[in-house]
Scaffold this motif. Structure first.
Motif, PDB file in Angstrom:
ATOM      1  N   PRO A   1       0.800  -1.239   0.000  1.00  0.00           N
ATOM      2  CA  PRO A   1       0.000   0.000   0.000  1.00  0.00           C
ATOM      3  C   PRO A   1       0.833   1.289   0.000  1.00  0.00           C
ATOM      4  O   PRO A   1       0.519   2.218  -0.744  1.00  0.00           O
ATOM      5  CB  PRO A   1      -0.819  -0.102   1.287  1.00  0.00           C
ATOM      6  N   GLU A   2       1.904   1.364   0.807  1.00  0.00           N
ATOM      7  CA  GLU A   2       2.634   2.631   0.916  1.00  0.00           C
ATOM      8  C   GLU A   2       3.346   3.042  -0.386  1.00  0.00           C
ATOM      9  O   GLU A   2       3.183   4.173  -0.834  1.00  0.00           O
ATOM     10  CB  GLU A   2       3.597   2.625   2.109  1.00  0.00           C
ATOM     11  N   PRO A   3       4.118   2.128  -1.007  1.00  0.00           N
ATOM     12  CA  PRO A   3       4.688   2.498  -2.305  1.00  0.00           C
ATOM     13  C   PRO A   3       3.624   2.854  -3.338  1.00  0.00           C
ATOM     14  O   PRO A   3       3.834   3.751  -4.160  1.00  0.00           O
ATOM     15  CB  PRO A   3       5.485   1.272  -2.742  1.00  0.00           C
ATOM     16  N   ALA A   4       2.475   2.171  -3.305  1.00  0.00           N
ATOM     17  CA  ALA A   4       1.400   2.475  -4.259  1.00  0.00           C
ATOM     18  C   ALA A   4       0.927   3.910  -4.057  1.00  0.00           C
ATOM     19  O   ALA A   4       0.710   4.647  -5.032  1.00  0.00           O
ATOM     20  CB  ALA A   4       0.240   1.498  -4.091  1.00  0.00           C
ATOM     21  N   GLU A   5       0.793   4.322  -2.790  1.00  0.00           N
ATOM     22  CA  GLU A   5       0.387   5.704  -2.506  1.00  0.00           C
ATOM     23  C   GLU A   5       1.427   6.696  -3.011  1.00  0.00           C
ATOM     24  O   GLU A   5       1.112   7.765  -3.524  1.00  0.00           O
ATOM     25  CB  GLU A   5       0.188   5.900  -0.992  1.00  0.00           C
TER      26      GLU A   5
END
Lengths: 194, 468
Positions: free
Chosen positions: B85-89
């Motif tokens: 989730p964090e890299p995607a954000e």
């Protein structure tokens, strides 16, 4: 940036040479879009074991380390990646000065922009500081001097403009913005355009 | 007064306001390359201050560090399915930041997307005499064209976005003279690893290097890029090579290279970008590569390197040496050759270009990756990926049992889905063997593409000269 003229603190000693910024903040903690909570990532793979428990003999885990403002590190501290997350994490943890016999270029530049003073001293002074963890020293930014508890005082180099910004508590962006007219003129007068 | 070095010529050409005792020079930047990892905080500051990006036309934007190396169908559910989730954000934030500030982004779906330091040269944005920065220390790569490339932090990213300038003190200069002819199976990667071993990981601190000599002149652009790329591993800010016919030949016709009359004018200007005969350097070292062997690292920084036929150094009691070999689980005074390998990674801004992939394919053709070894081949850009597929290289890799991926930084730095497991040993064509660099607890052995390929087949660290 906060103002700093003098800083007196006991030291935490990390007696390892060539500490790279991947150790200071591992890349998997670079996925955030803000700098909030970055101190949690500081030296995380050296500070915590695989189960997330603190490794007792790591210097930053020792009693009182959270109150110490000065880190004494081995030669060539901060080499490797340009990530500004490294000085952010040290600063947010409470560190305000790093002392070594050599500090890597990009890390030093990034530190100066974030109220973290890089202090490069001669190898003899460095050796003494590595061998005497926890001593109280004073980093005098104004006088560019480091005072040791032995009564010895040694000078350290600091880029004059960065020093000015730290003493006044101002960031460097303002100075660049004041030069916008010069920048426009430069662009107009170039013999070639990028 | 002596003549000027290449670096001094480029430096002087970019001084907007000269340095004084009190203030650094205001220094102009011709090309600012941005990616998703080291810019979001700068864009946030820009937003808070209400300032625009001053020269969006001089910004080259892409996504490479935290991107997955499997196909991404869309930026919503498609991205979530293949990314944490964090890299995607972070990736979505990059798209939004570029839209908001009027920057053209080479994102998913663009055939110009790739690793920052691979696409700059590929699209012809990297040119002789330019100053090129990026929030990434391997910006030294661009020096292969006679540009001055260096890594900056996020505050400096903000400085360049708002003013197109940086505050800089003039660095010192250092000449690195390379002579002799390389033997078969020995590559540019081995030259730069040997050089870092010789000068140490701090040997270049405070300096801009110029690589010179007959050996450098004979190298093609991909090989020069490999050498300049790892300049930062020797502590130097930038590494440069004077442009010549090889450089011009590479650039001609690329999308952002000058065209027509502009090209002729550019060539005339670029030909002057070399050090004068009487230029003085603050420091100078030499390396004769006539007897150079393939190099492999044994420790936890790129300066801990040995010729492949030699043993790890003897233990002299140095604490950093002991910490390194303990982490790497290697023994002092024993060879690296024959050490069991878990993973082989071919990729990164050091060695992911077409010529690297061809070298690997030549060794892998008709062979199989050893049982129990996982091999990843990750092209440096989508354009390289397309070209490698046209040439049939992909078929050689997959037939050998290697994984063929989308472009990106991949397993170089352990911040996307491609990571080493704890204790796994990887022979890697990347640039850093720091502890945990490729994933927590992972062990990295840096080597050339040839050594990586030979090791993949053997299942142990192997000498590529025997696989030719």
């Amino acid at each position: 940036m906060e103002k700093m003229t003098q800083l007196t603190s006991t030291t935490t000693v990390l007696a390892i040479d060539d500490v790279d910024t991947d150790q200071i903040v591992p890349a998997r903690y670079l996925t955030a879009t803000t700098r909030d909570g970055i101190a949690d990532a500081l030296f995380v793979d050296w500070r915590l074991d695989a189960n997330g428990n603190e490794i007792a003999d790591f210097p930053l885990n020792q009693p009182g380390a959270a109150d110490r403002r000065i880190l004494v590190a081995g030669r060539n501290f901060g080499c490797g990646s340009s990530r500004e997350h490294a000085p952010w994490a040290l600063h947010d943890f409470g560190i305000r000065a790093v002392i070594s016999s050599e500090i890597a270029d990009i890390f030093r530049n990034n530190s100066l922009k974030n109220g973290l003073v890089p202090v490069v001293v001669d190898t003899e002074t460095h050796r003494w500081l590595l061998d005497n963890p926890g001593v109280e020293v004073t980093v005098d930014v104004e006088a560019r001097e480091l005072h040791l508890p032995t009564g010895k005082t040694v000078g350290f180099p600091i880029e004059p403009f960065a020093r000015h910004c730290i003493l006044e508590g101002v960031d460097q962006t303002g100075f660049l913005m004041q030069n916008l007219e010069n920048i426009v003129k430069f662009e107009q007068n170039r013999s070639w355009q990028p | 007064m002596g003549g000027k070095s290449l670096f001094e010529k480029v430096w002087d050409d970019h001084v907007v306001v000269p340095e004084t005792e009190d203030t650094p020079a205001v220094f102009y930047i011709d090309l600012h390359i941005v990616h998703e990892v080291t810019t979001p905080q700068a864009f946030n500051m820009l937003r808070e201050s209400g300032l625009p990006v001053r020269r969006p036309d001089l910004v080259l934007a892409t996504m490479d560090h935290s991107t997955p190396t499997v196909p991404v169908s869309d930026l919503g559910a498609g991205l979530d399915a293949v990314s944490d989730p964090e890299p995607a954000e972070q990736i979505r934030a990059m798209v939004k930041n570029c839209e908001e500030f009027g920057i053209k982004l080479h994102g998913f779906g663009s055939n110009q997307r790739g690793i920052v330091h691979v696409i700059g040269p590929e699209i012809g944005a990297t040119q002789p005499g330019k100053t090129i920065v990026c929030g990434d220390s391997h910006s030294s790569t661009h020096g292969a064209f006679g540009a001055m490339g260096f890594g900056i932090g996020t505050t400096e990213v903000l400085h360049v976005l708002t003013t197109q300038c940086l505050l800089q003190r003039k660095p010192k200069s250092m000449a690195v003279n390379v002579t002799g002819e390389l033997k078969p199976g020995v590559s540019a990667k081995d030259i730069i690893l040997a050089l870092i071993g010789k000068m140490g990981v701090d040997g270049g601190t405070g300096h801009v290097i110029e690589y010179r000599g007959e050996t450098i002149r004979r190298l093609n652009m991909e090989e020069r890029l490999t050498i300049c790329n790892m300049t930062i591993e020797g502590g130097a800010r930038a590494g440069m090579i004077a442009p010549d016919e090889t450089t011009f030949e590479f650039l001609k016709g690329r999308p952002q290279a000058p065209q027509g009359a502009d090209w002729d004018a550019a060539i005339e200007r670029w030909r002057k970008l070399c050090s004068d005969d009487d230029a003085v350097f603050d420091k100078e070292i030499s390396l004769d590569v006539s007897d150079l062997e393939p190099q492999v690292t044994y420790g936890t920084n790129p300066g801990m390197v040995i010729p492949i036929s030699k043993n790890v150094p003897r233990d002299t009691g140095d604490a950093s040496f002991r910490k390194a070999i303990e982490y790497m689980q290697v023994e002092a005074d024993k060879p690296m050759l024959g050490t069991r390998v878990d993973v082989v990674f071919v990729g990164s801004c050091t060695n992911s270009r077409l010529t690297d992939l061809r070298s690997v394919a030549r060794i892998l053709e008709g062979k199989r990756v050893a049982d129990g070894v996982r091999m990843l081949v990750v092209p440096g850009s989508q354009a390289i990926k397309d070209r490698a597929e046209e040439e049939g290289l992909e078929k050689i890799f997959t037939a050998a049992g290697a994984e063929w991926r989308e472009a990106g930084c991949s397993m170089c730095l352990g911040m996307n889905s491609d990571k080493l497991g704890k204790g796994e040993l990887c022979v890697s064509t990347s640039n850093r063997n720091f502890e945990g660099r490729q994933g927590p607890g992972g062990r990295t052995v840096l080597a050339s593409p040839e050594t990586a390929a030979a090791s993949a087949i053997a299942g142990v660290i192997a000498d590529p000269r025997e696989a030719l």
